[in-house]
Design an enzyme around this catalytic site. Structure first.
Site, PDB file in Angstrom:
ATOM      1  N   SER A  63       0.646  -1.304   0.064  1.00  0.00           N
ATOM      2  CA  SER A  63      -0.146  -0.052  -0.268  1.00  0.00           C
ATOM      3  C   SER A  63       0.962   1.218   0.007  1.00  0.00           C
ATOM      4  O   SER A  63       0.248   2.343  -0.130  1.00  0.00           O
ATOM      5  CB  SER A  63      -0.960  -0.012   1.191  1.00  0.00           C
ATOM      6  OG  SER A  63      -2.247  -0.645   1.031  1.00  0.00           O
ATOM      7  N   LYS A  66       0.599   3.515  -2.900  1.00  0.00           N
ATOM      8  CA  LYS A  66      -0.717   4.484  -3.081  1.00  0.00           C
ATOM      9  C   LYS A  66      -0.418   5.683  -2.880  1.00  0.00           C
ATOM     10  O   LYS A  66      -0.946   7.038  -3.479  1.00  0.00           O
ATOM     11  CB  LYS A  66      -1.762   4.327  -2.160  1.00  0.00           C
ATOM     12  CG  LYS A  66      -2.504   2.516  -2.305  1.00  0.00           C
ATOM     13  CD  LYS A  66      -3.278   2.097  -1.158  1.00  0.00           C
ATOM     14  CE  LYS A  66      -3.655   0.857  -1.290  1.00  0.00           C
ATOM     15  NZ  LYS A  66      -4.325   0.283   0.006  1.00  0.00           N
ATOM     16  N   TYR A 188      -3.267  -2.220 -10.386  1.00  0.00           N
ATOM     17  CA  TYR A 188      -3.190  -2.239  -8.710  1.00  0.00           C
ATOM     18  C   TYR A 188      -2.304  -3.120  -8.243  1.00  0.00           C
ATOM     19  O   TYR A 188      -1.421  -2.942  -7.463  1.00  0.00           O
ATOM     20  CB  TYR A 188      -4.442  -2.069  -8.143  1.00  0.00           C
ATOM     21  CG  TYR A 188      -4.579  -2.258  -6.667  1.00  0.00           C
ATOM     22  CD1 TYR A 188      -4.330  -1.143  -6.101  1.00  0.00           C
ATOM     23  CD2 TYR A 188      -4.870  -3.276  -5.966  1.00  0.00           C
ATOM     24  CE1 TYR A 188      -4.507  -1.094  -4.835  1.00  0.00           C
ATOM     25  CE2 TYR A 188      -4.910  -3.308  -4.823  1.00  0.00           C
ATOM     26  CZ  TYR A 188      -4.759  -2.040  -4.124  1.00  0.00           C
ATOM     27  OH  TYR A 188      -4.699  -2.264  -2.577  1.00  0.00           O
ATOM     28  N   TYR A 239      -4.293   2.917   7.988  1.00  0.00           N
ATOM     29  CA  TYR A 239      -5.178   2.150   8.187  1.00  0.00           C
ATOM     30  C   TYR A 239      -6.325   3.102   9.413  1.00  0.00           C
ATOM     31  O   TYR A 239      -6.207   3.983   9.481  1.00  0.00           O
ATOM     32  CB  TYR A 239      -5.196   0.693   8.084  1.00  0.00           C
ATOM     33  CG  TYR A 239      -4.025   0.170   7.255  1.00  0.00           C
ATOM     34  CD1 TYR A 239      -4.325   0.123   6.074  1.00  0.00           C
ATOM     35  CD2 TYR A 239      -2.824  -0.190   7.969  1.00  0.00           C
ATOM     36  CE1 TYR A 239      -3.490  -0.322   5.196  1.00  0.00           C
ATOM     37  CE2 TYR A 239      -1.770  -0.876   7.067  1.00  0.00           C
ATOM     38  CZ  TYR A 239      -2.263  -0.885   5.745  1.00  0.00           C
ATOM     39  OH  TYR A 239      -1.260  -1.370   4.900  1.00  0.00           O
ATOM     40  N   VAL A 257       1.113  -3.722   3.943  1.00  0.00           N
ATOM     41  CA  VAL A 257       0.801  -4.919   4.472  1.00  0.00           C
ATOM     42  C   VAL A 257       2.165  -5.772   4.308  1.00  0.00           C
ATOM     43  O   VAL A 257       2.446  -6.848   4.874  1.00  0.00           O
ATOM     44  CB  VAL A 257      -0.241  -5.848   4.121  1.00  0.00           C
ATOM     45  CG1 VAL A 257      -1.576  -5.198   4.639  1.00  0.00           C
ATOM     46  CG2 VAL A 257      -0.217  -5.934   2.693  1.00  0.00           C
TER      47      VAL A 257
HETATM   48  N1  GLU Z   1      -2.143  -5.092  -2.272  1.00  0.00           N
HETATM   49  C1  GLU Z   1      -2.662  -5.149  -0.835  1.00  0.00           C
HETATM   50  C2  GLU Z   1      -4.366  -5.134  -1.093  1.00  0.00           C
HETATM   51  O1  GLU Z   1      -4.861  -4.750  -1.786  1.00  0.00           O
HETATM   52  C3  GLU Z   1      -2.307  -3.814  -0.060  1.00  0.00           C
HETATM   53  C4  GLU Z   1      -2.883  -3.657   1.105  1.00  0.00           C
HETATM   54  C5  GLU Z   1      -2.214  -2.866   1.935  1.00  0.00           C
HETATM   55  O2  GLU Z   1      -0.642  -2.986   1.901  1.00  0.00           O
HETATM   56  O3  GLU Z   1      -2.668  -2.267   2.830  1.00  0.00           O
HETATM   57  O4  GLU Z   1      -4.953  -6.003  -0.180  1.00  0.00           O
END
Ligand code: GLU
Length: 303
Positions: A63, A66, A188, A239, A257
């Site tokens: 993530s 992002k 993604y 989060y 994650v």
């Molecule tokens: N590719 C992961 C997902 O979509 C990213 C989640 C993350 O790192 O928060 O679940």
């Protein structure tokens, strides 16, 4: 203050914590990473870099990507993305769909999965290759042309990505995707699979500590855009534990994650940590402890 000594001490201090938490296993390829790894890097906005532990070992940024897709979209489109994504903390897990229907297909922020899918979709429209654009930005800003996707992790996520598929279809049903669901998800998953070390990630994030100025010395974002991305990182980057992160660390931050976290001290430096074992909210347990110790010891917090 000897920054290298501070980083060495912190990495030493968090060692007993490395068993705490659990490595993410909902993407099976990620679950194979040893929980005992830990690295930390500080990249000063004017150049010097120091690191300790496994700060040069690559890991899956997930993530954290992002932040870079959002930065790219804002660099092309200024602020039109905010018509399609809110910028409020969600208070729900990163992959929750609860609010998406209640909010008529407008995700709460660009750092939960639903919001990131909309950003990737926009980047796809703008560039024709969203994941490739993110990789290009990271290579350029870090100076490391070897940064690449991890095809196994991307395929593993695609195979087990039922929630992300569901979310993308829900977004499409509200007319909030411009491209086909499959293509958005492919991009993604690829951008999330990018492998980088703490060293590369700190260098690549430095533009957010330099008010938008890129590694080459030219403006990539305006100071205002850089401020806004840092603000969204502070409120939504970790989060449903963003309040706890602000309380303990006191910096804009974005976690993934894969166990990485990038934190920005505006005007001063970018700090990265990596410890794959995650707490209940999906943030690296040792990583947060290290960043907490870092801002406590240096006084480099925004508060
Ligand atoms: N590719 C992961 C997902 O979509 C990213 C989640 C993350 O790192 O928060 O679940």
């Amino acid at each position: 203050m000897e920054l290298q000594a501070v980083v060495d001490e912190i990495v030493h201090e968090v060692q007993p914590m490395l068993g705490e938490g659990a490595v993410a296993s909902y993407i099976p390829s990620l679950g194979q990473v040893p929980a005992g790894n830990f690295g930390m890097c500080v990249a000063m906005s004017d150049g010097p870099v120091c690191g300790a532990g496994q700060w040069q070992d690559p890991f899956s940024i997930q993530s954290i990507s992002k932040v870079f897709s959002l930065a790219l979209v804002m660099s092309y489109d200024y602020d039109s993305i905010w018509k399609r994504v809110f910028r409020e903390p969600s208070g729900t897990p990163f992959n929750s769909m609860l609010q998406l229907e209640a909010d008529n297909g407008i995700p709460r922020n660009p750092f939960i999965n639903a919001g990131a899918l909309v950003v990737t979709d926009r980047l796809l429209t703008l560039t024709g290759d969203a994941a490739g654009s993110v990789r290009g930005l990271l290579r350029k800003e870090s100076g490391n042309p070897a940064i690449d996707f991890d095809d196994e992790v991307a395929a593993s996520e695609a195979q087990h990505g039922h929630r992300n598929y569901a979310m993308a279809h829900l977004l499409a049903s509200y007319g909030n995707l411009e491209n086909p669901v499959e293509l958005v998800l492919e991009n993604y998953f690829k951008q999330c699979s990018l492998r980088m070390s703490c060293e590369d990630l700190a260098a690549a994030s430095r533009f957010l500590a330099r008010h938008g100025v890129s590694a080459g010395g030219t403006p990539f974002l305006s100071p205002n855009q850089s401020k806004r991305i840092n603000a969204v990182m502070l409120t939504c980057g970790t989060y449903d534990a963003a309040g706890e992160f602000a309380y303990r660390v006191g910096l804009p931050g974005k976690s993934g994650v894969g166990g990485g976290i990038v934190a920005i001290v505006p005007g001063r430096c970018a700090v990265t940590v990596w410890g794959p074992a995650l707490g209940p909210n999906g943030n690296s347990v040792a990583g947060i402890a290290a960043l907490d110790a870092f801002t406590t010891r240096t006084g480099w917090s925004i508060f």
